[in-house]
Write a protein that holds these residues in place. Structure first.
Motif, short mmCIF file in Angstrom:
data_model
loop_
_atom_site.label_atom_id
_atom_site.label_comp_id
_atom_site.label_asym_id
_atom_site.label_seq_id
_atom_site.Cartn_x
_atom_site.Cartn_y
_atom_site.Cartn_z
N GLN A 131 26.51 40.20 6.94
CA GLN A 131 25.09 40.50 6.74
C GLN A 131 24.56 39.80 5.49
OE1 GLN A 131 27.47 42.83 7.11
NE2 GLN A 131 26.99 43.86 9.03
N ASN A 132 25.32 39.83 4.42
CA ASN A 132 24.88 39.17 3.19
C ASN A 132 24.79 37.66 3.37
OD1 ASN A 132 24.72 41.57 1.85
ND2 ASN A 132 26.64 41.33 0.74
N LEU A 133 25.72 37.08 4.11
CA LEU A 133 25.66 35.64 4.36
C LEU A 133 24.43 35.27 5.19
CD1 LEU A 133 29.39 34.82 5.10
CD2 LEU A 133 28.09 34.24 3.07
N ALA A 134 24.11 36.08 6.19
CA ALA A 134 22.94 35.81 7.02
C ALA A 134 21.65 35.91 6.20
CB ALA A 134 22.89 36.78 8.20
N ILE A 135 21.56 36.92 5.35
CA ILE A 135 20.37 37.08 4.51
C ILE A 135 20.27 35.93 3.52
CG2 ILE A 135 19.35 38.53 2.72
CD1 ILE A 135 20.47 40.95 4.29
N ALA A 136 21.38 35.56 2.91
CA ALA A 136 21.36 34.45 1.95
C ALA A 136 20.96 33.14 2.64
CB ALA A 136 22.73 34.30 1.29
N ALA A 137 21.48 32.90 3.83
CA ALA A 137 21.14 31.68 4.56
C ALA A 137 19.66 31.64 4.89
CB ALA A 137 21.99 31.57 5.82
N GLY A 138 19.12 32.77 5.29
CA GLY A 138 17.69 32.82 5.59
C GLY A 138 16.83 32.67 4.34
N ALA A 139 17.29 33.21 3.23
CA ALA A 139 16.51 33.18 1.99
C ALA A 139 16.41 31.77 1.41
CB ALA A 139 17.11 34.12 0.96
N VAL A 140 17.44 30.97 1.59
CA VAL A 140 17.43 29.63 1.01
C VAL A 140 17.21 28.55 2.08
CG1 VAL A 140 18.79 30.26 -1.01
CG2 VAL A 140 19.95 29.48 1.06
N ARG A 141 16.75 28.97 3.23
CA ARG A 141 16.43 28.06 4.34
C ARG A 141 17.63 27.21 4.76
NH1 ARG A 141 11.84 28.62 1.33
NH2 ARG A 141 9.97 29.17 2.48
N MET A 142 18.79 27.87 4.88
CA MET A 142 20.01 27.19 5.32
C MET A 142 20.51 27.84 6.62
SD MET A 142 22.08 26.61 1.74
CE MET A 142 23.44 25.78 2.53
N ALA A 143 19.60 28.16 7.51
CA ALA A 143 19.97 28.81 8.76
C ALA A 143 21.00 27.97 9.51
CB ALA A 143 18.73 29.02 9.63
N GLY A 144 22.05 28.63 9.98
CA GLY A 144 23.10 27.94 10.69
C GLY A 144 24.16 27.34 9.80
N ARG A 145 24.03 27.50 8.50
CA ARG A 145 25.01 26.93 7.56
C ARG A 145 25.69 28.01 6.75
NH1 ARG A 145 22.29 22.34 4.32
NH2 ARG A 145 24.43 22.10 3.64
N LYS A 146 25.97 29.13 7.41
CA LYS A 146 26.61 30.26 6.73
C LYS A 146 28.00 29.88 6.23
CE LYS A 146 24.22 33.43 9.72
NZ LYS A 146 24.03 32.51 10.81
N GLY A 147 28.67 28.98 6.92
CA GLY A 147 29.99 28.54 6.51
C GLY A 147 29.97 27.86 5.15
N ASP A 148 28.92 27.09 4.90
CA ASP A 148 28.79 26.42 3.59
C ASP A 148 28.63 27.46 2.47
OD1 ASP A 148 28.90 24.04 4.93
OD2 ASP A 148 26.72 23.75 4.94
N ILE A 149 27.81 28.46 2.74
CA ILE A 149 27.60 29.52 1.74
C ILE A 149 28.91 30.28 1.53
CG2 ILE A 149 26.36 31.65 1.23
CD1 ILE A 149 24.02 30.48 2.86
N PHE A 150 29.61 30.57 2.62
CA PHE A 150 30.88 31.29 2.53
C PHE A 150 31.88 30.53 1.67
CE2 PHE A 150 35.14 32.24 4.20
CZ PHE A 150 35.19 33.60 3.93
N ARG A 151 31.97 29.22 1.86
CA ARG A 151 32.91 28.41 1.09
C ARG A 151 32.58 28.41 -0.41
NH1 ARG A 151 31.77 25.52 4.79
NH2 ARG A 151 32.52 24.23 6.20
N ARG A 152 31.30 28.50 -0.72
CA ARG A 152 30.91 28.51 -2.14
C ARG A 152 31.09 29.89 -2.78
NH1 ARG A 152 27.39 24.15 -4.41
NH2 ARG A 152 27.35 25.78 -5.95
#
Length: 55
Positions: free
Chosen positions: A5-26
């Motif tokens: 849920q946090n990854l999905a919200i973060a991806a939406g907040a920074v306009r990186m929809a579909g790139r949750k894997g990138d956020i997860f790796r960081r």
């Protein structure tokens, strides 16, 4: 920090929809670091060494 849920919200907040894997790796190294820090802190609190932590 790394729940889906946090990854999905973060991806939406920074306009990186579909790139949750990138956020997860960081975020993963930070999560592991904070976990290690908390483990050390709990271990130290179980010893009589840090007297300033005792209430």
């Amino acid at each position: 920090m790394i729940s889906p849920q946090n990854l999905a919200i973060a991806a939406g907040a920074v306009r990186m929809a579909g790139r949750k894997g990138d956020i997860f790796r960081r975020v993963l190294p930070w999560s592991i670091g904070i976990l290690a820090l908390m483990c050390v802190l709990v271990y130290l609190q179980s010893l009589p060494v840090p007297a300033w932590m005792v209430i």
